[in-house]
Design a protein around this motif. Structure first.
Motif, short mmCIF file in Angstrom:
data_model
loop_
_atom_site.label_atom_id
_atom_site.label_comp_id
_atom_site.label_asym_id
_atom_site.label_seq_id
_atom_site.Cartn_x
_atom_site.Cartn_y
_atom_site.Cartn_z
N VAL A 171 0.84 -1.21 0.00
CA VAL A 171 0.00 0.00 0.00
C VAL A 171 0.87 1.26 0.00
N ALA A 172 0.55 2.19 -0.88
CA ALA A 172 1.25 3.48 -0.92
C ALA A 172 0.38 4.56 -0.30
N THR A 173 1.03 5.53 0.31
CA THR A 173 0.30 6.69 0.82
C THR A 173 1.20 7.92 0.79
N GLY A 174 0.66 9.03 1.22
CA GLY A 174 1.44 10.26 1.30
C GLY A 174 0.95 11.09 2.46
N VAL A 212 -0.21 2.28 -9.05
CA VAL A 212 -1.39 1.41 -8.96
C VAL A 212 -1.69 0.86 -10.36
N ALA A 213 -1.66 1.74 -11.36
CA ALA A 213 -1.96 1.33 -12.74
C ALA A 213 -0.99 0.26 -13.24
N ALA A 214 0.28 0.41 -12.83
CA ALA A 214 1.33 -0.49 -13.34
C ALA A 214 1.53 -1.72 -12.45
N GLY A 215 0.78 -1.81 -11.33
CA GLY A 215 0.90 -2.97 -10.45
C GLY A 215 2.13 -2.92 -9.55
N ARG A 216 2.75 -1.76 -9.39
CA ARG A 216 3.90 -1.66 -8.48
C ARG A 216 3.48 -1.53 -7.03
N VAL A 217 2.25 -1.09 -6.83
CA VAL A 217 1.61 -1.17 -5.51
C VAL A 217 0.20 -1.70 -5.74
N ASP A 218 -0.39 -2.26 -4.68
CA ASP A 218 -1.75 -2.82 -4.83
C ASP A 218 -2.81 -1.78 -4.49
N ALA A 219 -2.45 -0.75 -3.74
CA ALA A 219 -3.43 0.28 -3.39
C ALA A 219 -2.69 1.56 -3.04
N TYR A 220 -3.39 2.66 -3.18
CA TYR A 220 -2.85 3.98 -2.79
C TYR A 220 -3.98 4.76 -2.15
N TYR A 221 -3.69 5.39 -1.02
CA TYR A 221 -4.68 6.28 -0.41
C TYR A 221 -3.97 7.53 0.09
N GLU A 222 -4.67 8.61 0.11
CA GLU A 222 -4.13 9.85 0.69
C GLU A 222 -5.27 10.82 0.94
N ALA A 223 -5.10 11.68 1.95
CA ALA A 223 -6.07 12.74 2.22
C ALA A 223 -5.41 14.08 1.97
N GLY A 224 -6.15 14.99 1.38
CA GLY A 224 -5.66 16.36 1.26
C GLY A 224 -4.79 16.62 0.05
N LEU A 225 -5.06 15.97 -1.07
CA LEU A 225 -4.37 16.30 -2.32
C LEU A 225 -4.98 17.57 -2.91
N SER A 226 -4.38 18.02 -3.99
CA SER A 226 -4.96 19.10 -4.77
C SER A 226 -5.33 18.53 -6.13
N VAL A 227 -6.14 19.29 -6.86
CA VAL A 227 -6.67 18.77 -8.12
C VAL A 227 -5.56 18.43 -9.11
#
Ligand code: IPD
Ligand code: CA
Ligand code: CA
Length: 280
Positions: A171-174, A212-227
């Motif tokens: 899982v990836a996050t920021g 996520v698209a390339a399958g290098r991680v299975d999931a990504y989540y984050e709060a507070g990104l910008s557009v």
């Protein structure tokens, strides 16, 4: 009898409609030139300043990259609206096309010369991206997607494979730049790491979505990104077969992002809710 509206010509099976093809060409050209500027011609002195907090940096190259991207867009698509991280919103005519530009996503990586910083450019209408490009110079890869036309990395189609069970997910996050908020996000991350295979904090949201698209991680989540962090990468992930959404179960929005295989989405969302990722 109803008059049938002629269907808007759009991308089907990888063949983009004429509008999408033009937007994609402009986005690819702008991203390639920006990469040449920030990566190939990286100066010794980046001219680093801080913005909202000591962790939130901007360099002269962020500003120069955005100016260059705006020039390319203005030359080819005068009158389009451009929203960029460094230059704000430049409202265009009534053409209806908006561009979302992150001239360097992952500026901290860029400053420290860590891989993964990228140039992220999307264009769309009514808040929906039609094309998205993420150019990753350190790995020499360019991701691109057209709505309804699939996602590609350097021309090779991206398609998500079957996901692992939650406890085997990478899982990836920021983390946000605000000190208190990132501390709360870190607490949640500290709990998640014990419930999944492992956690990654690569430092560039647009590329996390491409991962996520390339399958290098299975999931990504984050709060507070910008557009501008989200627009291109979200389209690339979605077109590769990922499900995107917010933690409240609604559509994805910069404030709340979860991207993963459709079969892993609900288990991942439940875990994030259980651990309070929606309250950071
Ligand atoms: C940041 C990066 C980082 C993410 C932050 C973003 P920037 O973008 O994508 O990975 O955690 O939320 O703001 O400031 O380097 O363009
Ligand atoms: Ca960014
Ligand atoms: Ca940025």
């Amino acid at each position: 009898r109803h008059r049938r509206r002629s269907p808007r010509r759009r991308a089907v099976n990888g063949a983009p409609g004429p509008l999408e093809a033009e937007l994609l060409e402009v986005a690819l050209d702008a991203a390639a030139r920006a990469v040449d500027l920030i990566h190939t011609r990286r100066p010794a002195d980046l001219g680093v300043r801080t913005k909202s907090s000591a962790t939130d940096m901007v360099t002269e190259m962020d500003t120069a990259s955005e100016a260059l991207i705006r020039e390319v867009i203005a030359a080819r698509r005068p009158g389009d609206t451009v929203i960029g991280e460094e230059g704000g919103e430049e409202v265009g005519g009534d053409g209806g096309i908006t561009w979302w530009v992150d001239p360097i996503d992952g500026t901290t990586n860029y400053v420290y010369d860590h891989p993964g910083y990228n140039v992220s450019i999307a264009a769309g209408v009514a808040g929906r991206a039609l094309v998205g490009v993420v150019a990753d110079p350190t790995h020499g890869r360019t991701y691109a997607a057209v709505r309804g036309g699939g996602a590609r990395c350097d021309g090779t189609p991206l398609r998500l494979g079957p996901p692992p069970p939650l406890e085997e997910a990478l899982v990836a996050t920021g983390f946000a730049y605000d000190r208190e908020r990132r501390a709360r996000q870190g607490e949640v991350a500290g709990k998640i790491v014990g419930r999944v295979r492992d956690l990654r904090r690569m430092g560039a949201a647009a590329l996390d979505l491409c991962s996520v698209a390339a399958g290098r991680v299975d999931a990504y989540y984050e709060a507070g990104l910008s557009v501008w962090d989200l627009a291109a990468g979200a389209l690339i992930a979605r077109e590769a077969g990922a499900r995107l959404g917010s933690l409240d179960g609604g559509p994805v929005r910069p404030e709340s992002v979860l991207a993963t295989h459709p079969d892993l989405f609900e288990p991942m969302r439940e875990l994030l809710l259980e651990l309070g990722a929606d309250r950071v």
